[in-house]
Motif scaffolding. Structure first.
Motif, PDB file in Angstrom:
ATOM      1  N   UNK A 133      91.044  28.659  37.711  1.00 44.79           N
ATOM      2  CA  UNK A 133      90.997  29.895  38.494  1.00 44.79           C
ATOM      3  C   UNK A 133      91.150  29.563  39.971  1.00 44.79           C
ATOM      4  N   UNK A 134      92.096  30.276  40.599  1.00 46.77           N
ATOM      5  CA  UNK A 134      92.452  29.972  41.988  1.00 46.77           C
ATOM      6  C   UNK A 134      91.629  30.742  43.014  1.00 46.77           C
ATOM      7  N   UNK A 135      91.291  32.020  42.706  1.00 50.08           N
ATOM      8  CA  UNK A 135      90.708  32.870  43.758  1.00 50.08           C
ATOM      9  C   UNK A 135      89.758  33.902  43.140  1.00 50.08           C
ATOM     10  N   UNK A 136      89.062  34.638  43.991  1.00 51.08           N
ATOM     11  CA  UNK A 136      88.012  35.548  43.490  1.00 51.08           C
ATOM     12  C   UNK A 136      88.583  36.739  42.712  1.00 51.08           C
ATOM     13  N   UNK A 137      89.759  37.228  43.124  1.00 56.51           N
ATOM     14  CA  UNK A 137      90.366  38.334  42.377  1.00 56.51           C
ATOM     15  C   UNK A 137      90.681  37.882  40.950  1.00 56.51           C
ATOM     16  N   UNK A 138      91.175  36.667  40.841  1.00 56.04           N
ATOM     17  CA  UNK A 138      91.489  36.159  39.502  1.00 56.04           C
ATOM     18  C   UNK A 138      90.212  35.980  38.677  1.00 56.04           C
ATOM     19  N   UNK A 139      89.172  35.472  39.314  1.00 53.89           N
ATOM     20  CA  UNK A 139      87.897  35.279  38.608  1.00 53.89           C
ATOM     21  C   UNK A 139      87.405  36.607  38.040  1.00 53.89           C
ATOM     22  N   UNK A 140      87.480  37.638  38.865  1.00 51.94           N
ATOM     23  CA  UNK A 140      87.046  38.969  38.429  1.00 51.94           C
ATOM     24  C   UNK A 140      87.885  39.428  37.233  1.00 51.94           C
ATOM     25  N   UNK A 141      89.214  39.193  37.306  1.00 49.67           N
ATOM     26  CA  UNK A 141      90.107  39.662  36.241  1.00 49.67           C
ATOM     27  C   UNK A 141      89.876  38.884  34.941  1.00 49.67           C
ATOM     28  N   UNK A 142      89.698  37.573  35.040  1.00 46.11           N
ATOM     29  CA  UNK A 142      89.461  36.776  33.826  1.00 46.11           C
ATOM     30  C   UNK A 142      88.148  37.227  33.188  1.00 46.11           C
ATOM     31  N   UNK A 143      87.135  37.427  34.023  1.00 46.85           N
ATOM     32  CA  UNK A 143      85.831  37.860  33.517  1.00 46.85           C
ATOM     33  C   UNK A 143      85.952  39.217  32.811  1.00 46.85           C
ATOM     34  N   UNK A 144      86.640  40.153  33.462  1.00 50.53           N
ATOM     35  CA  UNK A 144      86.774  41.509  32.923  1.00 50.53           C
ATOM     36  C   UNK A 144      87.583  41.500  31.611  1.00 50.53           C
TER      37      UNK A 144
END
Ligand code: LLP
Length: 434
Positions: A133-144
């Motif tokens: 995971x590169x960035x916080x937006x991606x982290x949020x999307x993977x989690x969701x």
């Protein structure tokens, strides 16, 4: 000159260049040019070197992941599966190709600094082993999306260690101002780590760093690995989280020309392990399972490209151009990075190379060159020109500019050639045109 930068090249009794003992001039006749030739045995031997060196230095949990961006087609993944490597993919197209080869998707690590929600869903559905995971937006999307699918996805966070290695600026990625990852120095690494630990759909297993590509010094790799170990220790004391995995990326240099040094892969891995173990012991943290992502060093020196010479143009007191039937469409690396290559007139490979010239491709563009001021045996129309060490970032970066079809890849295994990727046809070129 019969001493080549590629050690599986030699010259036969006809004075022709050989690869794994096979006459490249005959292969050019049989398969046509431009032609990418690859030595499968060489690829396998480097895979084994990575596997055994990493197991010896880091233990049996360590694994090399082949970096798809260096070369991606179904057959290469079958070789990686047989050699016991994992793979790194950076796009859904690479994931699709890996999956289409029958590869175990649990051994795939999914990269990228801007994965779309569709990419993330696709990778989750394919059962990709780990996301980097590169960035916080991606982290949020993977989690969701993982939560929606009822999954808990293993994740490594891409961390920027703040290293500036000596390499071309286009392939240096570990500096604080890099577009990739979260830097330790800015505090962004710590904040994304804390955020990941809060995510229900994400299982944080550790961290990833990659400082760049085509690097010949070992020290920047040792520095980066040491910084990552310090980071792991720091995060443990701040949050209690103990990283069980550390991915050190790729980047080991490859000898394209004789002026380049030999890079000792096994020696570098041993040095990395030594530095990391010292820090682990010093801080009382366990040594994480180590992944590495070699791309170039696995395939570059296994490949060469054969072309047919079309013309030799001499501009008095200025320049000599040798024109070939390929160019920046199958090898954009000179145009992009002024990369150096060794080239040989394959049908006169034993003769002295005294003719100074530039190798020009066939595109309608002055920048379409493969080399400048290189020495060749003076070629004539119809000669076969071999450009050596083209196994990495050539086919994978090839384009159809000027509607030029991509060449085939012919692999040589145990002295026998086979077509691994067929030549693109004109029909392939209009496939998507309505
Ligand atoms: N892992 C990550 C996250 C990477 O970004 C790269 C390369 C690798 C692994 C593999 O690095 P290698 O072992 O191949 O050096 N097109 C350029 C090279 C770009 C490299 C990008 N990242 C070239 O032709 O030189």
């Amino acid at each position: 000159m019969t001493d080549f930068v590629m050690d599986s090249c030699s010259v036969n009794e006809k004075g022709h260049l050989t690869l794994q003992g096979l006459d490249t001039v005959e292969l050019a006749k049989e398969y046509g040019t431009p032609l990418m030739l690859m030595d499968e045995n060489k690829i396998r031997s480097i895979c084994r070197l990575y596997k055994s060196s990493m197991a010896e230095s880091f233990g049996q949990d360590s694994v090399p992941l082949f970096a798809s961006k260096a070369l991606s087609f179904k057959g290469i993944y079958r070789i990686m599966a047989e050699e016991g490597l994992g793979c790194d993919a950076v796009s859904p197209g690479e994931l699709y190709t890996i999956n289409a080869s029958g590869f175990d998707m649990g051994k795939v690590v999914f990269h990228g600094n801007n994965k779309t929600d569709e990419d993330i869903r696709y990778a989750l559905e394919l059962g990709v082993g780990r996301f980097v995971v590169d960035n916080t937006e991606e982290l949020e999307a993977v989690n969701r999306i993982a939560s929606e699918l009822g999954k808990r996805q293993k994740v490594l966070l891409r961390i920027t260690p703040g290293i500036d290695p000596h390499t071309h600026k286009a392939v240096a990625t570990g500096r604080v101002d890099s577009k990739f990852g979260s830097a330790i120095a800015t505090g962004m690494a710590e904040s994304i780590t804390r955020a990941a630990l809060e995510c229900k759909g994400v299982e944080l297993t550790g961290f990833h760093c990659h400082i760049g590509s085509q690097i010949f010094e070992i020290q920047p790799f040792v520095d980066a690995a040491s910084i990552m170990m310090e980071y792991i220790s720091d995060i443990k004391s701040k949050t209690g989280f103990i990283a069980s995995e550390l991915n050190l990326g790729g980047g080991f240099g490859v000898r394209y020309v004789k002026e380049h040094p030999h890079f000792d892969y096994a020696g570098a891995i041993a040095e990395l392990a030594c530095a990391m173990k010292k820090i682990a012991e010093g801080h009382g943290i366990p040594l994480p399972a180590v992944m590495m992502e070699p791309g170039r060093s696995i395939v570059a020196a296994a490949g060469l490209t054969l072309y047919t010479v079309g013309s030799v143009k001499e501009i008095p007191d200025m320049k000599n151009y040798v024109s070939i039937d390929g160019g920046m469409t199958d090898n954009p690396r000179y145009a992009l990075y002024q990369s150096q290559y060794e080239a040989v007139v394959a049908n006169r490979a034993a003769e002295k190379a005294e003719y100074v010239c530039s190798i020009a491709g066939r595109c309608c563009e002055s920048g379409d060159l493969i080399a400048e001021n290189i020495r060749l045996r003076k070629p004539v129309k119809g000669d076969i020109l071999a450009v050596l060490v083209t196994g990495a970032y050539n086919y994978s970066m090839a384009s159809n500019y000027n509607r030029i079809p991509r060449p085939p890849i012919v692999m040589i295994k145990d002295g026998k050639p086979y077509v691994a990727v067929r030549r693109e046809s004109f029909e392939d070129l209009v496939r998507n045109d309505m």
